[in-house]
Design a protein around this motif. Structure first.
Motif, short mmCIF file in Angstrom:
data_model
loop_
_atom_site.label_atom_id
_atom_site.label_comp_id
_atom_site.label_asym_id
_atom_site.label_seq_id
_atom_site.Cartn_x
_atom_site.Cartn_y
_atom_site.Cartn_z
N HIS A 4 7.19 -11.83 0.00
CA HIS A 4 6.75 -10.90 -1.02
C HIS A 4 7.41 -11.28 -2.32
CE1 HIS A 4 4.57 -7.56 0.78
NE2 HIS A 4 5.19 -7.92 1.87
N ALA A 5 6.71 -11.06 -3.39
CA ALA A 5 7.38 -11.21 -4.67
C ALA A 5 8.42 -10.11 -4.74
CB ALA A 5 6.37 -11.05 -5.79
N ARG A 6 9.68 -10.50 -5.01
CA ARG A 6 10.72 -9.49 -5.04
C ARG A 6 10.56 -8.62 -6.28
NH1 ARG A 6 15.42 -7.95 -2.53
NH2 ARG A 6 17.22 -7.46 -3.82
N TYR A 7 10.31 -9.27 -7.38
CA TYR A 7 10.19 -8.49 -8.61
C TYR A 7 8.73 -8.32 -8.98
CZ TYR A 7 15.11 -9.15 -8.83
OH TYR A 7 16.43 -9.13 -8.51
N LEU A 8 8.34 -7.12 -9.25
CA LEU A 8 6.95 -6.85 -9.54
C LEU A 8 6.79 -6.74 -11.04
CD1 LEU A 8 6.57 -4.22 -6.76
CD2 LEU A 8 5.77 -6.56 -6.70
N ARG A 10 4.91 -5.28 -13.41
CA ARG A 10 3.88 -4.26 -13.54
C ARG A 10 4.07 -3.53 -14.84
NH1 ARG A 10 4.47 -1.58 -8.22
NH2 ARG A 10 3.45 -3.16 -7.00
N ARG A 285 -5.22 -1.45 -4.86
CA ARG A 285 -3.76 -1.52 -4.77
C ARG A 285 -3.26 -2.93 -5.09
NH1 ARG A 285 -3.41 0.67 0.12
NH2 ARG A 285 -3.52 2.82 -0.58
N PRO A 290 0.78 0.41 -5.99
CA PRO A 290 0.55 1.63 -5.21
C PRO A 290 0.69 2.93 -6.01
CG PRO A 290 2.73 0.79 -4.76
CD PRO A 290 2.10 -0.17 -5.73
N ASN A 291 1.15 2.87 -7.26
CA ASN A 291 1.34 4.11 -8.02
C ASN A 291 0.00 4.80 -8.26
OD1 ASN A 291 1.89 6.12 -9.88
ND2 ASN A 291 3.50 4.92 -10.87
N THR A 346 4.07 -6.95 6.78
CA THR A 346 5.30 -6.28 6.35
C THR A 346 5.10 -4.81 6.13
OG1 THR A 346 4.73 -6.89 4.13
CG2 THR A 346 6.32 -8.27 5.24
N ARG A 347 3.89 -4.37 6.36
CA ARG A 347 3.60 -2.94 6.12
C ARG A 347 4.54 -2.06 6.93
NH1 ARG A 347 3.52 2.11 6.35
NH2 ARG A 347 2.46 2.54 8.28
N GLY B 87 6.59 2.86 2.61
CA GLY B 87 5.46 2.15 3.19
C GLY B 87 4.73 1.21 2.24
N TYR B 88 4.72 1.53 0.98
CA TYR B 88 3.95 0.72 0.03
C TYR B 88 4.89 0.07 -0.98
CZ TYR B 88 -0.08 3.35 1.80
OH TYR B 88 -1.04 3.91 2.59
N TYR B 90 6.17 0.15 -3.84
CA TYR B 90 6.64 0.81 -5.05
C TYR B 90 7.84 0.05 -5.61
CZ TYR B 90 3.74 4.89 -4.27
OH TYR B 90 2.66 5.72 -4.14
N GLU B 94 10.24 3.36 -9.80
CA GLU B 94 9.26 4.42 -9.49
C GLU B 94 9.85 5.42 -8.49
OE1 GLU B 94 4.87 2.30 -10.08
OE2 GLU B 94 6.03 1.79 -8.31
N ARG B 133 12.95 -3.39 -11.07
CA ARG B 133 11.55 -3.81 -10.91
C ARG B 133 11.28 -4.40 -9.54
NH1 ARG B 133 7.43 -4.06 -15.28
NH2 ARG B 133 8.25 -2.37 -16.52
N ALA B 134 12.27 -4.36 -8.67
CA ALA B 134 12.08 -4.96 -7.35
C ALA B 134 11.16 -4.09 -6.50
CB ALA B 134 13.42 -5.15 -6.66
N SER B 135 10.41 -4.75 -5.62
CA SER B 135 9.55 -4.01 -4.70
C SER B 135 10.41 -3.42 -3.58
CB SER B 135 8.53 -4.97 -4.10
OG SER B 135 8.04 -4.45 -2.88
N THR B 138 11.06 -5.31 -0.33
CA THR B 138 11.93 -6.48 -0.23
C THR B 138 13.40 -6.09 -0.10
OG1 THR B 138 12.27 -6.62 -2.62
CG2 THR B 138 10.35 -7.76 -1.74
#
Lengths: 347, 252
Positions: A4-8, A10, A285, A290-291, A346-347, B87-88, B90, B94, B133-135, B138
């Protein structure tokens, strides 16, 4: 674990995404008006739309009738149903914190379908509004089946946990499908139209339907959008939602009512159309995260665009005319497997 | 500040919490101690209004917290659960920002004076500014727990309730978080109620303690007078004092 990208990256608000989605929707809308059995050029379609909008005269009154009288109500209904179903799916997936939640997996859709089928098979109508019987029955059955599912779930497990609701919804759906098949078999006079209708169809759509759908989307959709922050809290976790001060029971009830009314109305117009509410929120999404403040509007757009293309595919682009529900199930099913393999691990 | 009167929580015929009363006053750090199944987490769920209970919790000695709206309760009492998962995808920011929900509820636009400031401070206190900003997908278990601690700090309650707050954290963050909470408690008008399994931590940081066993209170009062070798032996069924000395001797 997939990577997964660690930093999003957005943005708080990305007008560009919305502008693109709106442009795609508009383009799709015009294309759907222009493609049809009668041969009307793209230019003429646009000019008919433009001139009618400003009350100007058009070259061919016949062509105008085809575009505005025949195609327009159908296309409007498809768009509104797509947007509504996708919004409902997104709301359910957040509320129940489950990416598999949707009107169809919850049993709300099949409950609505049962109500509509009974109304059609028995010829139940409301005086003054021929279509009202089906709509009212679909809404009542959608809400009734929701109450029934919640009641069973509540008696099994007082916390109304997500898994028990989904499990009961799936079993309920199978049961209701069997009941619908029985009704269709016995109502032999209507078998043809009823079975086509249970697979989804916009063939009878008119402006009255479009208006009904629009009103439902504005009211119920408005309620759902109003609860974006609460949906975020539920998507993070119901226990956490309670701890930060969300009125968990009340919000859950309101959202479930709004969703079931909206789904009931959609199904009374179009019949059961699967996978839109399940798959399109996932696509949304991926685009905006997901916001729910961004996810819900993006789901509206993606659902509308998807269903318009599916409708076009079912009406014109394939050599045979298929019910729209068949197209959405095939396309959506494949898309769902791809999405789930990519993100589900990873869900 | 918070007072529990004859609290009983039943699951069928089994009483997970049985006629328990306690008082939490300003400036206190009350430790709930006891073996597994003593009813500590259930008591916290009852305060959160997550399970039905009999008896009452009084806020400031007069208001039954059952009569408070969820957002009103959340502005007074902040709760950090034992285990949190998301679960998602975020972002950290957030999730922490949702701690301000109780101040926005009822307003359409959510105009929350000082909200962003509280979020910033909470991120800073828990060392999460770089991860904002990390998911959430992770993060490690310890990082996730820090995010939810930041969320409850942003919520800015008067009473902080913690259910094993450092369960998943390594020693450095255990110490870090306990000193953070201690600093938070220094402000006037605040109190902490926490469940800890580590009795050393309970003695080190707790000012007061309630020792529970099978849903009942065995002893309560000053931490030093509750967590005594005699009390602990009767509740845990072993010589806790000797065990602790044995553990410590490994380092001598």
């Amino acid at each position: 674990m997939t990577k997964h990208a660690r930093y999003l990256k957005r943005d708080r608000f990305s007008p560009v995404t919305y502008a693109l989605l709106a442009a795609a929707l508009f383009l799709t809308f015009v294309v759907c008006l222009f493609i049809g059995r009668a041969d009307i050029s793209f230019r003429e379609t646009v000019s008919i739309l433009w001139n009618s909008l400003w009350g100007l005269a058009v070259e061919s009154a016949n062509h105008r009738n085809i575009i505005l009288g025949v195609r327009m109500p159908g296309v409007l209904c498809v768009m509104l149903v797509g947007a509504s179903l996708s919004l409902c799916g997104a709301a359910m997936q957040g509320l129940l914190r489950n990416p598999l939640a949707d009107g169809s997996t919850m049993g709300v859709s099949s409950g609505a379908a049962l109500g509509a089928v009974i109304a059609m098979a028995t010829g139940f109508t409301l005086p003054g509004f021929a279509f009202g019987g089906v709509t009212v029955m679909a809404m009542a059955f959608a809400f009734g089946s929701l109450l029934l599912i919640l009641l069973i779930a509540y008696s099994l497990d007082r916390s109304l946990s997500t898994n028990s609701i989904i499990l009961i919804g799936v079993i309920f759906t199978m049961f209701i499908s069997a009941v619908i098949s029985i009704i269709i078999t016995f109502a032999s006079r209507h078998t043809q139209s009823l079975s086509f209708w249970t697979l989804g169809s916009f063939s009878g759509a008119n402006y009255q339907h479009a208006l009904l759908l629009l009103a439902a989307l504005v009211i119920c959709g408005g309620v759902i959008l109003r609860f974006s922050a609460e949906l975020n809290a539920f998507a993070i976790g119901e226990e956490n939602a309670r701890h930060i001060g969300v009125n968990v029971k009340r919000v859950k009830l309101i959202i479930l009512i709004a969703v079931s009314v909206l789904i009931g109305i959609c199904i009374s117009v179009s019949g059961t159309i699967g996978f839109v509410g399940l798959v399109m929120p996932h696509i949304a999404r991926m685009l905006v995260g997901p916001n729910h403040r961004r996810l819900l509007p993006a789901s509206l757009f993606s659902g509308a665009i998807f269903l318009l293309w599916a409708d076009l595919l079912s009406r014109r682009l394939l050599p045979v005319k298929l019910p729209i529900g068949v197209v959405t199930s095939i396309v959506g099913g494949i898309a769902f497997i791809i999405i789930f393999c990519r993100t589900g691990k990873t869900r | 500040m918070l007072q529990g009167n004859h609290i009983t929580v039943r699951y069928g015929r089994f009483a997970a919490v049985n006629d328990l009363s306690f008082r939490l006053e300003e400036g206190q750090w009350l430790m709930l101690a006891g073996p597994n199944g003593a009813g500590k987490s259930t008591l916290i769920e009852a305060i959160a209004q997550g399970v039905p209970y009999s008896g009452s919790f009084l806020w400031q000695g007069r208001q039954d917290i059952r009569t408070l709206k969820p957002a009103q309760l959340a502005r007074r009492i902040g709760i950090l659960s034992q285990k949190n998962t998301v679960g998602y995808a975020y972002t950290v920011e957030e999730v922490v920002g949702l701690g301000r929900y109780a101040y926005k509820a009822g307003f359409l636009s959510g105009n929350d004076g000082g909200g962003q400031e509280s979020v910033e401070r909470a991120l800073q206190m828990t060392g999460l500014t770089d991860l904002r900003r990390a998911s959430m997908l992770t993060l490690s278990g310890g990082e996730t727990q820090r995010v939810f601690l930041a969320q409850v700090f942003a919520q800015d309650p008067q009473v902080l309730i913690l259910d094993e707050p450092v369960n998943h954290l390594d020693l450095k963050y255990q110490q870090h978080i306990f000193s953070l909470i201690q600093a938070w408690l220094m402000q006037p008008g605040r109190a902490v109620l926490s469940v800890v399994h580590d009795l050393s931590l309970a003695r080190r940081y707790g000012t007061h303690a309630v020792l529970m066993d099978h849903g009942k209170c065995v002893s309560q009062g000053d931490a030093g007078s509750v967590l005594t070798p005699d009390h602990l032996r009767s509740v845990y069924g072993m010589d806790v004092h000797a065990w602790m000395r044995d553990m410590l001797s490994q380092w001598m």
